[in-house]
Design a protein around this motif. Structure first.
Motif, PDB file in Angstrom:
ATOM      1  N   ALA A   1     -20.892 -12.768  40.951  1.00 31.83           N
ATOM      2  CA  ALA A   1     -21.503 -11.832  40.008  1.00 31.83           C
ATOM      3  C   ALA A   1     -22.884 -12.339  39.628  1.00 31.83           C
ATOM      4  N   ALA A   2     -23.787 -11.417  39.349  1.00 31.64           N
ATOM      5  CA  ALA A   2     -25.152 -11.783  38.960  1.00 31.64           C
ATOM      6  C   ALA A   2     -25.502 -11.122  37.640  1.00 31.64           C
ATOM      7  N   GLN A   3     -26.371 -11.807  36.899  1.00 35.87           N
ATOM      8  CA  GLN A   3     -26.814 -11.332  35.588  1.00 35.87           C
ATOM      9  C   GLN A   3     -27.746 -10.136  35.750  1.00 35.87           C
ATOM     10  N   THR A   4     -27.535  -9.126  34.914  1.00 37.38           N
ATOM     11  CA  THR A   4     -28.368  -7.922  34.956  1.00 37.38           C
ATOM     12  C   THR A   4     -29.372  -7.938  33.802  1.00 37.38           C
TER      13      THR A   4
ATOM     14  N   PHE B   1     -23.029  -9.003  33.410  1.00 37.95           N
ATOM     15  CA  PHE B   1     -22.986  -9.406  34.812  1.00 37.95           C
ATOM     16  C   PHE B   1     -22.340  -8.293  35.610  1.00 37.95           C
ATOM     17  N   LYS B   2     -22.719  -8.194  36.891  1.00 34.92           N
ATOM     18  CA  LYS B   2     -22.053  -7.228  37.755  1.00 34.92           C
ATOM     19  C   LYS B   2     -21.757  -7.854  39.102  1.00 34.92           C
ATOM     20  N   VAL B   3     -20.769  -7.278  39.788  1.00 33.47           N
ATOM     21  CA  VAL B   3     -20.313  -7.776  41.082  1.00 33.47           C
ATOM     22  C   VAL B   3     -21.404  -7.565  42.119  1.00 33.47           C
ATOM     23  N   VAL B   4     -21.752  -8.631  42.841  1.00 39.34           N
ATOM     24  CA  VAL B   4     -22.706  -8.498  43.939  1.00 39.34           C
ATOM     25  C   VAL B   4     -22.065  -8.806  45.287  1.00 39.34           C
ATOM     26  N   ASP B   5     -20.910  -9.508  45.278  1.00 34.87           N
ATOM     27  CA  ASP B   5     -20.219  -9.819  46.531  1.00 34.87           C
ATOM     28  C   ASP B   5     -18.746 -10.073  46.252  1.00 34.87           C
TER      29      ASP B   5
ATOM     30  N   ALA C   1     -20.332  -2.725  25.105  1.00 30.65           N
ATOM     31  CA  ALA C   1     -19.176  -1.986  25.614  1.00 30.65           C
ATOM     32  C   ALA C   1     -19.578  -0.723  26.371  1.00 30.65           C
ATOM     33  N   SER C   2     -20.676  -0.104  25.991  1.00 36.93           N
ATOM     34  CA  SER C   2     -21.075   1.166  26.594  1.00 36.93           C
ATOM     35  C   SER C   2     -21.967   1.016  27.827  1.00 36.93           C
ATOM     36  N   VAL C   3     -22.223  -0.200  28.281  1.00 38.06           N
ATOM     37  CA  VAL C   3     -23.135  -0.396  29.408  1.00 38.06           C
ATOM     38  C   VAL C   3     -22.520   0.131  30.705  1.00 38.06           C
ATOM     39  N   ASN C   4     -23.336   0.826  31.491  1.00 38.58           N
ATOM     40  CA  ASN C   4     -22.932   1.316  32.809  1.00 38.58           C
ATOM     41  C   ASN C   4     -23.578   0.384  33.836  1.00 38.58           C
ATOM     42  N   LEU C   5     -22.790  -0.519  34.395  1.00 42.43           N
ATOM     43  CA  LEU C   5     -23.332  -1.537  35.296  1.00 42.43           C
ATOM     44  C   LEU C   5     -23.977  -0.951  36.548  1.00 42.43           C
ATOM     45  N   ALA C   6     -23.567   0.231  36.944  1.00 37.11           N
ATOM     46  CA  ALA C   6     -24.164   0.860  38.124  1.00 37.11           C
ATOM     47  C   ALA C   6     -25.649   1.139  37.906  1.00 37.11           C
TER      48      ALA C   6
ATOM     49  N   CYS D   1     -27.640  -0.801  36.059  1.00 40.14           N
ATOM     50  CA  CYS D   1     -28.309  -2.039  35.652  1.00 40.14           C
ATOM     51  C   CYS D   1     -28.870  -2.793  36.862  1.00 40.14           C
ATOM     52  N   ALA D   2     -30.151  -3.080  36.799  1.00 40.23           N
ATOM     53  CA  ALA D   2     -30.789  -3.880  37.852  1.00 40.23           C
ATOM     54  C   ALA D   2     -30.504  -5.352  37.590  1.00 40.23           C
TER      55      ALA D   2
END
Length: 127
Positions: free
Chosen positions: A77-80, A51-55, A86-91, A93-94
């Motif tokens: 947060a929304a699911q990507t 998940f990543k921050v959307v707001d 551990a190595s995921v770069n959320l920037a 990720c769509a």
């Protein structure tokens, strides 16, 4: 003395009113702490996708001696499409087309503008 004034300016400039990430100019310290908290939550969860921050719905910052700030954040947060590793770069990720949405509450202690001193997660709750 200049260092103390810089710290206070950083703290007070991080007191941002809630709103949309795209339309608000959030302080970089607040965004950094929100992303840290979401990454921490992802690592501690069993979600198959990150998940990543959307707001950032709301945030407060208060001085926490010595020279630290206690951030209390309410985020969405929304699911990507990226697997939760551990190595995921959320920037990079769509968001998924029908992304699951989480409302999260985080409390983090950090030194504004200093990534060398580790941040500490005090509370982490998402629903």
């Amino acid at each position: 003395m200049v260092c103390i004034w810089t710290l206070f300016a950083s703290i007070f400039s991080s007191l941002i009113v809630s709103g949309d990430l795209m339309s608000q100019n959030y302080n970089s310290n607040v965004i950094n702490v929100a992303n840290f908290a979401m990454n921490f939550h992802n690592r501690m969860s069993n979600y198959p996708y990150a998940f990543k921050v959307v707001d950032i719905i709301s945030d407060t910052a208060e001085l926490y001696p010595p020279a630290r700030v206690k951030y209390t954040l309410q985020i969405e947060a929304a699911q990507t499409v990226c697997e939760n590793q551990a190595s995921v770069n959320l920037a990079d990720c769509a968001l998924q087309s029908n992304a699951e949405i989480l409302n999260c509450s985080f409390t983090v202690i950090a030194v504004p503008g200093n990534d060398y001193i580790p941040k500490r997660m005090l509370s982490d709750h998402c629903a």
